[in-house]
Design an enzyme around this catalytic site. Structure first.
Site, PDB file in Angstrom:
ATOM      1  N   SER A 181       0.791  -1.227   0.000  1.00 13.17           N
ATOM      2  CA  SER A 181       0.000   0.000   0.000  1.00 13.17           C
ATOM      3  C   SER A 181       0.823   1.276   0.000  1.00 13.17           C
ATOM      4  CB  SER A 181      -0.969  -0.003   1.181  1.00 13.17           C
ATOM      5  OG  SER A 181      -0.278  -0.187   2.391  1.00 13.17           O
ATOM      6  N   HIS A 209      -5.332  -3.019  -3.142  1.00 12.13           N
ATOM      7  CA  HIS A 209      -4.926  -2.054  -4.170  1.00 12.13           C
ATOM      8  C   HIS A 209      -4.798  -2.661  -5.565  1.00 12.13           C
ATOM      9  CE1 HIS A 209      -4.169   0.930  -1.058  1.00 12.13           C
ATOM     10  NE2 HIS A 209      -3.706  -0.085  -0.355  1.00 12.13           N
ATOM     11  N   LYS A 241     -11.689   1.459  -2.081  1.00  8.52           N
ATOM     12  CA  LYS A 241     -10.608   1.986  -2.914  1.00  8.52           C
ATOM     13  C   LYS A 241     -11.074   2.024  -4.367  1.00  8.52           C
ATOM     14  CE  LYS A 241      -7.557   1.284   0.787  1.00  8.52           C
ATOM     15  NZ  LYS A 241      -7.018   0.311   1.709  1.00  8.52           N
TER      16      LYS A 241
HETATM   17  C1  LIG Z   1      -6.923   0.190   3.132  1.00  7.71           C
HETATM   18  C2  LIG Z   1      -6.373  -1.149   3.409  1.00  7.71           C
HETATM   19  C3  LIG Z   1      -6.992  -2.007   4.324  1.00  7.71           C
HETATM   20  C4  LIG Z   1      -8.119  -1.550   5.206  1.00  7.71           C
HETATM   21  O1  LIG Z   1      -9.313  -1.447   4.484  1.00  7.71           O
HETATM   22  P1  LIG Z   1     -10.454  -0.503   5.065  1.00  7.71           P
HETATM   23  O2  LIG Z   1     -11.685  -0.957   4.352  1.00  7.71           O
HETATM   24  O3  LIG Z   1     -10.062   0.888   4.720  1.00  7.71           O
HETATM   25  O4  LIG Z   1     -10.518  -0.745   6.540  1.00  7.71           O
HETATM   26  C5  LIG Z   1      -6.490  -3.276   4.462  1.00  7.71           C
HETATM   27  N1  LIG Z   1      -5.416  -3.683   3.760  1.00  7.71           N
HETATM   28  C6  LIG Z   1      -4.784  -2.878   2.878  1.00  7.71           C
HETATM   29  C7  LIG Z   1      -3.591  -3.383   2.132  1.00  7.71           C
HETATM   30  C8  LIG Z   1      -5.232  -1.581   2.691  1.00  7.71           C
HETATM   31  O5  LIG Z   1      -4.588  -0.766   1.879  1.00  7.71           O
END
Ligand SMILES: *Cc1c(COP(=O)(O)O)cnc(C)c1O
Length: 393
Positions: A181, A209, A241
């Protein structure tokens, strides 16, 4: 003499401030979009995870509104009591189909999906192996599980192999981000899948991602590497995302999903997402599947940004994803750069320790299908000017 709560906290805050690590929350006054209004200023944003530009898409908004008219707002209870609506159920079926798996299970957030899945699968007497740069929710999940917690060097398959060889744990779970990330690079998933066979381990991939962005149909890292359910039995994805919505899911076999429903505490003991959020996500998923041109445009922008940055002599990470960090090193310098960029009309966030390792503060540039080529070119120009300004200071 013991310090009061107020005194203790004030000391900790002052220390964080002195390290240039104090975190603040800019106030956004517009929808998510490259043209964003923040703290009363219009800026071009390159820091959102809305990679396909769906967070403010008219079809997604319309689905949300219609479902709110039909189902109201609150879901009323957890999924196991009376909160599991028709919209949740249909979204789960569509996510299973999208990822090519028997079933999918919705969670309220990605953080909870990771805590829930890891803790439902392993415990005392087991071992969990995690990349050092895994997302915080995966690291927390591993620590909470009570399993032996082992971290291997970033993307270092040989190091992981040594750890697996030395382990006599009952069950071995390997957990990685598909796309890291804060770095944007991919995990070596084919090699990891190979190791799981050799050592009878299980593999879980968090594709927060990659989903929506990578692979011919947007099905993420596993599609990118042509890996099947047998090789990667546990796939986690987030919906906040590239899907522009909110929530998360785990996809896998019937047995895996039924086990999570029975044993994943962050699934069981929480209120279900509002049904309208699930309806909005269904509309977003249709767009992800039907409008492949969004992914193509995003890939073109990634190429354009990298080619431009390289010709300007900026130091990039080996990333094919929408995440394109520029490593700065020093925390204070990273902050000065974001300030210089903001004065030129661009919003990019400085990511500092403890989110990333010491000495690797960076500008985390993220690209979106909603950006234009001209905006990417404008960013490159502003980066060069800001760099000169900060270096000269
Ligand atoms: C954003 C993210 C999460 C958390 O997801 P949310 O729905 O925002 O709680 C988990 N793992 C990764 C790799 C992320 O980038």
């Amino acid at each position: 003499m013991s310090l009061s709560l107020e005194q203790t906290l004030r000391q900790r805050l002052a220390e964080r401030q002195s390290l240039n690590r104090y975190r603040e929350r800019p106030i956004v006054q517009s929808p998510q979009s490259p043209d964003i209004r923040v703290n009363g200023q219009r800026l071009t944003a390159f820091c959102s995870n809305d990679y396909l530009g769906l967070a403010n898409h008219p079809k997604v908004i319309e689905a949300f509104q219609q479902a709110a008219n039909r189902y109201g707002v609150g879901s009323g209870a957890s999924h196991l009591v009376c909160g599991h609506s028709d919209e949740h159920h249909k979204l789960e079926k569509e996510l299973a189909d999208f990822t090519g798996r028997e079933r999918a299970l919705l969670f309220s957030t990605g953080y909870m999906a990771n805590l829930g899945a890891v803790n439902a699968l392993i415990g005392r007497g087991d071992a969990v192996f995690e990349d050092r740069l895994n997302h915080a929710s995966l690291l927390d999940a591993g620590l909470l599980s009570g399993a032996r917690f082992q971290r291997f060097r970033h993307n270092d398959v040989a190091h992981l192999r040594e750890q697996l060889q030395a382990s006599d744990a009952r069950h071995k779970l390997i957990v990685v981000d598909g796309v890291f990330s804060m770095d944007g690079d991919l995990a070596p998933l084919p090699e990891l899948a190979q190791l799981t066979q050799e050592f009878d381990a299980w593999l879980m991939v968090d594709d927060a991602h990659g989903l929506g962005c990578l692979g011919a149909t947007g099905a993420g890292c596993l599609e990118h590497f042509c890996l099947n359910e047998e090789q990667v039995p546990i796939l986690m994805g987030t919906l906040g995302k590239a899907f522009g919505s909110f929530g998360a899911f785990v996809a896998g076999s019937e047995t895996l999903i039924e086990s999570l429903i029975q044993f994943a505490r962050p699934y069981i003991y929480t209120t279900a997402l509002p049904p309208a959020v699930a309806a909005a996500t269904r509309a977003a998923l249709r767009l992800v599947r039907e409008e492949g041109e969004r992914r193509e445009h995003l890939q073109n922008l990634v190429q354009r940004f990298r080619a431009g940055a390289q010709s300007l002599g900026l130091e990039l990470w080996p990333s094919v994803s929408a995440i394109q960090p520029i490593i700065v090193g020093d925390d204070a310098r990273a902050l000065r750069l974001t300030e210089a960029l903001r004065r030129r009309g661009f919003w990019i966030s400085a990511i500092r320790p403890p989110t990333v390792p010491e000495g690797t503060a960076r500008l985390r540039v993220t690209l979106s299908a909603a950006h234009t080529e001209a905006q990417v070119d404008g960013l490159l120009e502003a980066l060069v000017e800001s760099w000169r300004e900060v270096e000269g200071a």
